[in-house]
Design a protein around this motif. Structure first.
Motif, PDB file in Angstrom:
ATOM      1  N   ALA A  16       0.293  -1.090   0.249  1.00  0.00           N
ATOM      2  CA  ALA A  16       0.120  -0.069   0.252  1.00  0.00           C
ATOM      3  C   ALA A  16       0.966   1.552  -0.214  1.00  0.00           C
ATOM      4  N   ASP A  17       2.180   1.220   0.898  1.00  0.00           N
ATOM      5  CA  ASP A  17       3.077   2.639   0.950  1.00  0.00           C
ATOM      6  C   ASP A  17       4.347   2.717   0.057  1.00  0.00           C
ATOM      7  N   GLY A  18       4.526   1.344  -0.239  1.00  0.00           N
ATOM      8  CA  GLY A  18       5.365   1.109  -1.126  1.00  0.00           C
ATOM      9  C   GLY A  18       6.776   1.563  -0.473  1.00  0.00           C
ATOM     10  N   LYS A  19       6.547   0.995   1.061  1.00  0.00           N
ATOM     11  CA  LYS A  19       8.041   1.125   2.456  1.00  0.00           C
ATOM     12  C   LYS A  19       7.859   1.276   2.979  1.00  0.00           C
ATOM     13  N   LEU A  20       8.644   0.398   4.078  1.00  0.00           N
ATOM     14  CA  LEU A  20       8.366   0.332   5.242  1.00  0.00           C
ATOM     15  C   LEU A  20       9.493   0.883   6.190  1.00  0.00           C
ATOM     16  N   VAL A  21       9.047   1.920   7.527  1.00  0.00           N
ATOM     17  CA  VAL A  21       9.901   1.908   7.911  1.00  0.00           C
ATOM     18  C   VAL A  21       9.829   1.396   9.831  1.00  0.00           C
ATOM     19  N   ASP A 234       2.978  11.505 -10.746  1.00  0.00           N
ATOM     20  CA  ASP A 234       2.242  11.861  -9.396  1.00  0.00           C
ATOM     21  C   ASP A 234       2.806  10.345  -8.661  1.00  0.00           C
ATOM     22  N   ASN A 235       3.355   9.653  -9.011  1.00  0.00           N
ATOM     23  CA  ASN A 235       5.102   8.624  -8.533  1.00  0.00           C
ATOM     24  C   ASN A 235       5.251   9.076  -7.500  1.00  0.00           C
ATOM     25  N   PRO A 236       4.438   8.313  -6.337  1.00  0.00           N
ATOM     26  CA  PRO A 236       5.204   9.112  -5.215  1.00  0.00           C
ATOM     27  C   PRO A 236       6.930   9.665  -5.424  1.00  0.00           C
ATOM     28  N   VAL A 237       7.507   8.553  -6.127  1.00  0.00           N
ATOM     29  CA  VAL A 237       9.064   8.677  -6.037  1.00  0.00           C
ATOM     30  C   VAL A 237       9.438   9.278  -7.504  1.00  0.00           C
ATOM     31  N   ILE A 238       8.434   8.870  -8.328  1.00  0.00           N
ATOM     32  CA  ILE A 238       8.705  10.328  -9.488  1.00  0.00           C
ATOM     33  C   ILE A 238       8.794  11.474  -8.983  1.00  0.00           C
ATOM     34  N   ALA A 239       7.757  11.795  -8.191  1.00  0.00           N
ATOM     35  CA  ALA A 239       7.728  13.121  -7.298  1.00  0.00           C
ATOM     36  C   ALA A 239       8.345  13.759  -6.467  1.00  0.00           C
ATOM     37  N   GLU A 240       9.318  12.727  -6.019  1.00  0.00           N
ATOM     38  CA  GLU A 240      10.043  12.597  -5.772  1.00  0.00           C
ATOM     39  C   GLU A 240      11.257  13.334  -6.242  1.00  0.00           C
ATOM     40  N   LEU A 241      11.451  12.659  -6.575  1.00  0.00           N
ATOM     41  CA  LEU A 241      12.670  12.541  -7.412  1.00  0.00           C
ATOM     42  C   LEU A 241      12.881  14.395  -8.712  1.00  0.00           C
ATOM     43  N   LEU A 242      11.592  14.385  -8.894  1.00  0.00           N
ATOM     44  CA  LEU A 242      11.422  16.071  -9.494  1.00  0.00           C
ATOM     45  C   LEU A 242      11.699  16.850  -8.751  1.00  0.00           C
ATOM     46  N   ASN A 243      11.661  16.633  -7.601  1.00  0.00           N
ATOM     47  CA  ASN A 243      11.472  17.528  -6.192  1.00  0.00           C
ATOM     48  C   ASN A 243      12.879  17.898  -6.026  1.00  0.00           C
ATOM     49  N   ARG A 244      13.865  16.962  -6.310  1.00  0.00           N
ATOM     50  CA  ARG A 244      15.155  17.134  -5.938  1.00  0.00           C
ATOM     51  C   ARG A 244      16.218  17.161  -6.697  1.00  0.00           C
TER      52      ARG A 244
END
Length: 252
Positions: A16-21, A234-244
């Motif tokens: 669901a979240d794409g990662k676990l912390v 809107d993929n969260p990883v793509i969004a974060e990469l773009l943000n960086r």
């Protein structure tokens, strides 16, 4: 909650979240973080997740054997391959990695494109035999059968003599924190060697690789010129990469 129930919960949350912390899950469940880490070790040993610092990421489907990978996300790979082929300029020297997306690049090259392709992939080289305008240089060495590429000292030494305009890099996982990863240490080292020989390196990243990880780091995302992918913005990883500030080339 029984251990088996916890593991089912972890897999559901990972999907669901794409990662676990680990520390966050431990607080949520009210149990020791060590218990969560033990669960993650067992899930990773079963091939159900990839452990990373502080938790876990999904395992890349691109880590399967070569024959299986030829059937995974074929249309996605074709879109990425077409966008990658568009980066190749006439008269240039291109390092083309191994793998099924790189193989798709060979099919996307125009017949009249005069280019020098240097590769350590026997399947890529074979696919270019009938290309009328491509000069093909095959790097020799120990054959890594999982990806049908050469690796090892001889391959690295030969690659060190190449000066390329562009390297099209294949990986099995792309993540803003875990970086660019693959499943074999020697193959990861060979990919780094090839990246050092090119003016620009672009990652071939069909959508199923985004947000996943494999055991061995190839490069941090900041070390490449950009990522070619058909994953949505809107993929969260793509969004974060773009943000960086990562350059994302959209494959349509």
């Amino acid at each position: 909650m029984l251990a088996a129930e916890r593991r089912d919960f972890l897999l559901t949350r990972l999907h669901a979240d794409g990662k676990l912390v680990a520390k966050d899950i431990a607080v949520e469940l009210g149990i020791a973080e060590d218990s969560i880490r033990r669960d993650l070790r067992e899930l990773a040993a079963a091939g159900l997740c990839q452990r990373v610092y502080g938790g876990a990421l999904p395992v890349s489907p691109a880590a399967a054997d070569y024959a299986t990978r030829t059937t995974v996300a074929t249309s996605s790979k074709q879109r990425v391959a077409a966008a990658a082929a568009a980066l190749i300029r006439p008269g240039s020297t291109v390092l083309l990695d191994g793998g099924t997306t790189a193989l798709a690049v060979t099919a996307a090259l125009p017949d009249d494109l005069a280019v020098t392709i240097v590769t350590h992939s026997v399947t890529v080289a074979a696919a270019l035999v009938d290309h009328p305008a491509a000069e093909v240089l095959l790097i020799g060495g120990r054959l890594f059968k999982h990806s049908a590429v050469t690796c090892g000292a001889a391959a690295a030494e030969a690659a060190g003599q190449v000066r390329a305009d562009l390297f099209l890099l294949g990986v099995t996982g792309v993540h803003h924190e875990a970086g660019l990863t693959t499943g074999d240490a020697d193959e990861a080292a060979m990919k780094r060697t090839l990246a050092r020989q090119a003016a620009d390196t672009y990652v071939l990243a069909s959508s199923e690789k985004i947000g996943t990880a494999s055991p061995f780091t190839v490069l941090p995302v900041t070390s490449v010129s950009g990522i070619i992918t058909d994953a949505p913005d809107d993929n969260p990883v793509i969004a974060e990469l773009l943000n960086r500030g990562t350059t994302i080339i959209k494959a349509r």
